[in-house]
Design a protein around this motif. Structure first.
Motif, PDB file in Angstrom:
ATOM      1  N   ALA A  87       0.830  -1.214   0.000  1.00  0.00           N
ATOM      2  CA  ALA A  87       0.000   0.000   0.000  1.00  0.00           C
ATOM      3  C   ALA A  87       0.859   1.257   0.000  1.00  0.00           C
ATOM      4  N   ALA A  88       2.075   1.151  -0.560  1.00  0.00           N
ATOM      5  CA  ALA A  88       3.013   2.280  -0.503  1.00  0.00           C
ATOM      6  C   ALA A  88       2.429   3.526  -1.146  1.00  0.00           C
ATOM      7  N   ARG A  89       1.600   3.327  -2.184  1.00  0.00           N
ATOM      8  CA  ARG A  89       1.081   4.502  -2.893  1.00  0.00           C
ATOM      9  C   ARG A  89       0.243   5.394  -2.000  1.00  0.00           C
ATOM     10  N   PHE A  90      -0.306   4.841  -0.940  1.00  0.00           N
ATOM     11  CA  PHE A  90      -1.145   5.652  -0.051  1.00  0.00           C
ATOM     12  C   PHE A  90      -0.305   6.511   0.893  1.00  0.00           C
ATOM     13  N   PHE A  91       0.998   6.272   0.928  1.00  0.00           N
ATOM     14  CA  PHE A  91       1.876   7.086   1.784  1.00  0.00           C
ATOM     15  C   PHE A  91       2.203   8.428   1.146  1.00  0.00           C
ATOM     16  N   LYS A  92       1.824   8.559  -0.127  1.00  0.00           N
ATOM     17  CA  LYS A  92       2.167   9.807  -0.823  1.00  0.00           C
ATOM     18  C   LYS A  92       1.580  11.024  -0.123  1.00  0.00           C
ATOM     19  N   SER A  93       0.399  10.822   0.439  1.00  0.00           N
ATOM     20  CA  SER A  93      -0.290  11.976   1.020  1.00  0.00           C
ATOM     21  C   SER A  93       0.185  12.289   2.432  1.00  0.00           C
ATOM     22  N   LEU A  94       1.077  11.449   2.998  1.00  0.00           N
ATOM     23  CA  LEU A  94       1.524  11.688   4.376  1.00  0.00           C
ATOM     24  C   LEU A  94       2.620  12.748   4.414  1.00  0.00           C
ATOM     25  N   PRO A  95       2.705  13.517   5.503  1.00  0.00           N
ATOM     26  CA  PRO A  95       3.836  14.456   5.633  1.00  0.00           C
ATOM     27  C   PRO A  95       5.118  13.673   5.864  1.00  0.00           C
ATOM     28  N   PRO A  96       6.215  14.128   5.259  1.00  0.00           N
ATOM     29  CA  PRO A  96       7.487  13.403   5.453  1.00  0.00           C
ATOM     30  C   PRO A  96       7.994  13.560   6.880  1.00  0.00           C
TER      31      PRO A  96
END
Lengths: 573, 318
Positions: free
Chosen positions: A33-42
């Protein structure tokens, strides 16, 4: 060195490890589900985990350790050199004398300096020819009181151009500087691993009007060209005071000493007073030692100018020594504040000292020996003994410390004939050293350095017809006063000064009478070597220091690490 | 991120056990019910099974007058029941996008293949057809037929994924026209992490069209997120995986972050499902255990044998 290096390395290593231990460690995880991490703040980079653990084994850590290692290696290899290329060719160092004597004119019309420049040109041409296309290096320096570099080049043209900028300076000659340079080149050539290639030369060409002083030279060819030759010169050798007021020590008479080289022809010396008047014009009478002295009285303070004039038919080849000047300063008269503790004050008035009260600051105390309150005064003090009437019966030979300023110009025979009473040394305050005493430790004159004090047996009397004992007393007193006052560093201005590196041009009482510069006799001009002997030899193997290279590698690693941290993937952070 | 097909592991369920199942569609049915939404008549052979009381609407041709007279009450007529030799077709589409190849070492694709193979084993002995279909990749290929002669996936599965072509992300819908007849079962096994793009739209349209043909649509959601979340844990993590931009891969993971992530995943799946006609499909979510490690074989076996939809399709022989 090693211990400091270890400490330094240890501190740096600890720092690097600590930084990496505190770095946030990011465990790498692959998720579907890595693609869903795009929206997380780094993650925040600076967020650290304050806990003791093994340092994160990241690429930056390895790079930082590599940098540290390179830094330590660079420090360890501070003295290491690696061999470079073997170089052959001609390396010539030309040293040209630019002292005042090089202005001496030659029979040909030019000066010694012109001849020196011509020889330097020939030397450069000879070196260029000898190099035959291999490496050529020419260094041109001038010397007088110092050796100064003019050019250090691989171009013969540049070297020739540099010669044009040279000129004579009215200074003396210090051949010691030249010999030091020769010794430096000798040392560098002798060494297999020279520290300074700037001092590695195959040939040295010294052009001067001084003669070559033979010394042990094995590793460099020294060509010494003496361009001096006998020439006529009449010049002023020295200007000194020849007469002083016996009490005030003011200069009342000056003497001018002149010398001639070559042809003996008459000359005159004229002195101009501070007001511009011709004070004295004297014809010189040359003595057998080729010298002549003229004395003249002086009274007013100010500049006095002395000029030596040769006769019209005389060809004087050197002119820097034809004039001199001196300054008779107002300061020569010193107004002394004295605490006069003696009953007799006529002597005080006669020498025009100011009598001040004890409570005021005095330059000097003058008190009887019996007044113990002044025995250890911090003010320079003259302790005066009580004269005993009548002459001593059991007179013993006196012990004399002739070098002491207290007895300068003293007529010891006259003093001995006076047969004055001395006092036992034990009666003097502590710290006194005898200057004049007999074998029974009876002291006439003594001194103490700290605190400064002088013991004198008596004061001079003021009489219409002073006897020998009064003259001695006067001299001792004047010497004592001078020695004590000099301890207060009240130095008087010199009569004249010689030109030096800071003040190269004669001006006022700064004159160019450097010892030996006017000696144009050049009895045995000695040269050594010839520019025809110039040939190419090994310039040695270039030794390149290692540490800059290691340090450069360290810098590259640093740049790489920083660059990747800024622009690379997260693995580099 | 480039994904490769993981090594295929053997089916963790006993084949002999699976072969005891048969499709519920083989149960005795009334002759008038043939051709229902699951089955389709095939041929004329009919095998007598038993009798039943006559109901209104039964075909009078199947009234056994002799038996009615012999055993039944005067007002009761007995009607013959037959077993129809009907063959069922199950079309299983496997989502083969990169996200299905994770997590490691046992991937969601492995679950999908196990499921496909298990269904194949259960259907093959009775002549029913099961077709494995590669949902993405080169259009027109990517089909694997299960039948009596081929009930194992050990080697043929490599062929299924061999010819992906250049357009790996394009949905492969062309085989549906030929191999998905009306009344068939279309099972789509995926994690439903589809991109919101043209492919997802095409797929949802295809599902909608299939529903019109009396097909039974079954969506199987292989949901590995609970397990992956447990494996990620809380703390600083460098995330990698399909569809991810590398220059922003470091995260501080905590419960709040996970809550946001789960909302995002759920919303994403719902966006896709909303495109499909409401209520016209069955959705089965195969959620993996929320633990960092577990026995995938045991979990699959248990999950498969207790799956309600499987039980609706198959029954175990007495």
């Amino acid at each position: 060195m090693i211990s400091w290096l270890l400490i330094f390395s240890g501190v740096l290593l600890a720092g690097v490890l600590a930084v990496n231990m505190l770095r946030p460690r990011f465990k790498k995880v692959v998720v579907s589900a890595a693609r869903f991490f795009k929206s997380l703040p780094p993650a925040k980079e600076v967020k650290s985990r304050l806990r003791l653990s093994n340092p994160a084994r990241s690429r930056p850590l390895y790079l930082q350790l590599l940098m540290l290692a390179l830094l330590v290696v660079a420090l360890l290899l501070y003295r290491s050199r690696m061999s470079g290329l073997q170089r052959d060719g001609v390396a010539l160092w030309i040293l040209i004398d630019t002292s005042a004597s090089m202005d001496t004119r030659l029979d040909s019309g030019g000066s010694r300096f012109d001849l020196a420049i011509e020889k330097a040109r020939l030397s450069i041409a000879s070196a260029e020819e000898a190099a035959e296309g291999l490496e050529l290096r020419i260094r041109v320096s001038a010397f007088d009181l110092e050796v100064r570099d003019i050019v250090n080049t691989q171009s013969a043209t540049a070297a020739l151009d540099a010669l044009e900028s040279l000129k004579v300076r009215p200074l003396g000659t210090d051949l010691g500087e030249v010999n030091n340079k020769i010794a430096m080149v000798e040392e560098q050539n002798e060494s297999d691993e020279p520290d300074d290639l700037d001092y590695r030369f195959t040939h040295m060409h010294v052009i001067s009007d001084q003669s070559f002083r033979p010394q042990s030279i094995n590793y460099v060819r020294v060509i010494w060209d003496n361009v001096g030759s006998p020439a006529n010169n009449q010049g002023i050798l020295d200007v000194q005071p020849s007469g002083r007021d016996p009490i005030t020590a003011l200069i009342r008479e000056m003497s001018v000493t002149c010398e001639y080289y070559g042809e003996r022809v008459g000359a005159t010396v004229s002195v101009t007073s501070p007001t511009g008047e011709k004070l004295r014009t004297s014809k010189l009478t040359w003595k057998r030692n080729r010298r002549a002295t003229v004395t003249f009285p002086v009274a007013d303070s100010g500049f006095y100018r002395v000029t030596l004039s040769a006769s019209s038919e005389y060809d004087d080849r050197y002119s820097w020594d034809n004039r001199a000047a001196f300054l008779l300063s107002d300061n020569d008269t010193h107004h002394v504040n004295a605490f006069w503790g003696m009953n007799e004050k006529s002597w005080l008035k006669s020498i025009r000292w100011n009598d001040v009260a004890r409570s005021k600051q005095a330059d000097v105390n003058l008190v009887p020996l019996r007044n113990s309150a002044f025995h250890y005064s911090s003010t320079p003090t003259v302790l005066v003994g009580k004269p005993i009437q009548g002459k001593v019966k059991d007179h013993l030979p006196i012990s004399i410390f002739e070098n002491h300023p207290l007895v300068r110009n003293l007529d010891f025979d006259a003093f001995d004939k006076l047969r004055m009473h001395g006092i036992p040394h034990s009666k003097l305050p502590e710290g006194f050293q005898s200057v004049l005493a007999d074998s029974k430790k009876r002291v006439w004159v003594a001194f103490r350095v700290d605190p400064p004090a002088v013991y004198l047996p008596r004061l001079p009397k003021i009489t219409a017809n002073p006897g020998p004992d009064d003259a001695v007393s006067q001299l001792l007193f004047v010497n004592a006063a001078r020695w004590l006052l000099s301890s207060k560093a009240q130095a008087m201005e010199p009569l004249y000064q010689l030109t030096d590196l800071e003040n190269q041009e004669p001006k006022g009482n700064r004159i160019a009478l450097h010892p030996g510069e006017g000696d144009t006799s050049s009895p045995n001009p000695t040269s050594s070597g010839s520019i025809d002997d110039m040939k190419q030899t090994s310039l040695g193997t270039e030794k390149i220091p290692v540490w800059p290279g290691v340090l450069a590698c360290c810098a590259l690693v640093f740049l790489f690490e920083r660059g990747m941290a800024s622009y690379g993937s997260p693995k580099w952070r | 991120m480039v994904s490769t097909l993981p090594d295929f592991l053997p089916l963790p369920i006993s084949r002999s056990g699976l072969e005891r199942y048969r499709m519920r569609s083989r149960r005795m049915i009334r002759p008038g019910m043939l051709g229902g939404h699951l089955m389709r008549r095939k041929g004329q052979s009919m095998e007598f099974r038993d009798y039943d009381n006559y109901q209104r609407g039964d075909d009078v041709r199947y009234v056994d007058w002799r038996a009615s007279a012999r055993y039944g009450q005067p007002e009761d007529l007995l009607v013959k029941n037959f077993v129809a030799e009907e063959q069922l077709r199950i079309f299983v589409s496997l989502d083969n996008r990169a996200s299905m190849m994770f997590p490691e070492p046992i991937s969601k694709m492995q679950y999908a293949l196990w499921l496909g193979e298990a269904l194949g084993v259960m259907t093959a002995p009775f002549g029913d057809h099961l077709t494995l279909h590669r949902l993405f990749g080169k259009s027109g290929s990517g089909l694997l037929e299960f039948g009596r002669s081929s009930s194992s996936l050990s080697r043929p599965v490599e062929k299924l994924f061999a010819d992906l072509g250049e357009h790996q992300e394009e949905v492969n819908l062309r085989p549906l026209k030929k191999h998905l007849p009306p009344t068939a079962i279309w099972m789509i096994i995926s994690d439903f992490y589809f991109e919101d793009d043209r492919n997802a739209l095409m797929l949802s349209d295809a599902i909608n069209r299939a529903q019109d043909g009396m097909r039974w649509i079954i969506l199987v959601d292989i949901d590995s997120w609970p397990h992956e979340k447990a494996a990620l844990g809380v703390g600083s993590r460098r995330i990698d995986g399909p569809g991810f931009v590398e220059n922003k891969s470091e995260f501080d993971l905590d419960e709040d972050v996970y809550e946001d992530l789960e909302k995002a995943i759920q919303a994403h799946k719902e966006r896709f499902l909303k495109r499909i006609k409401s209520g016209a499909y069955d959705l089965s979510t195969w959620a993996w255990p929320a633990v960092p490690e577990f026995n995938h074989q045991d979990h699959f076996s248990s999950r498969f044998l207790n799956e309600k939809l499987i039980q609706r399709i198959f029954m175990r022989d007495a």
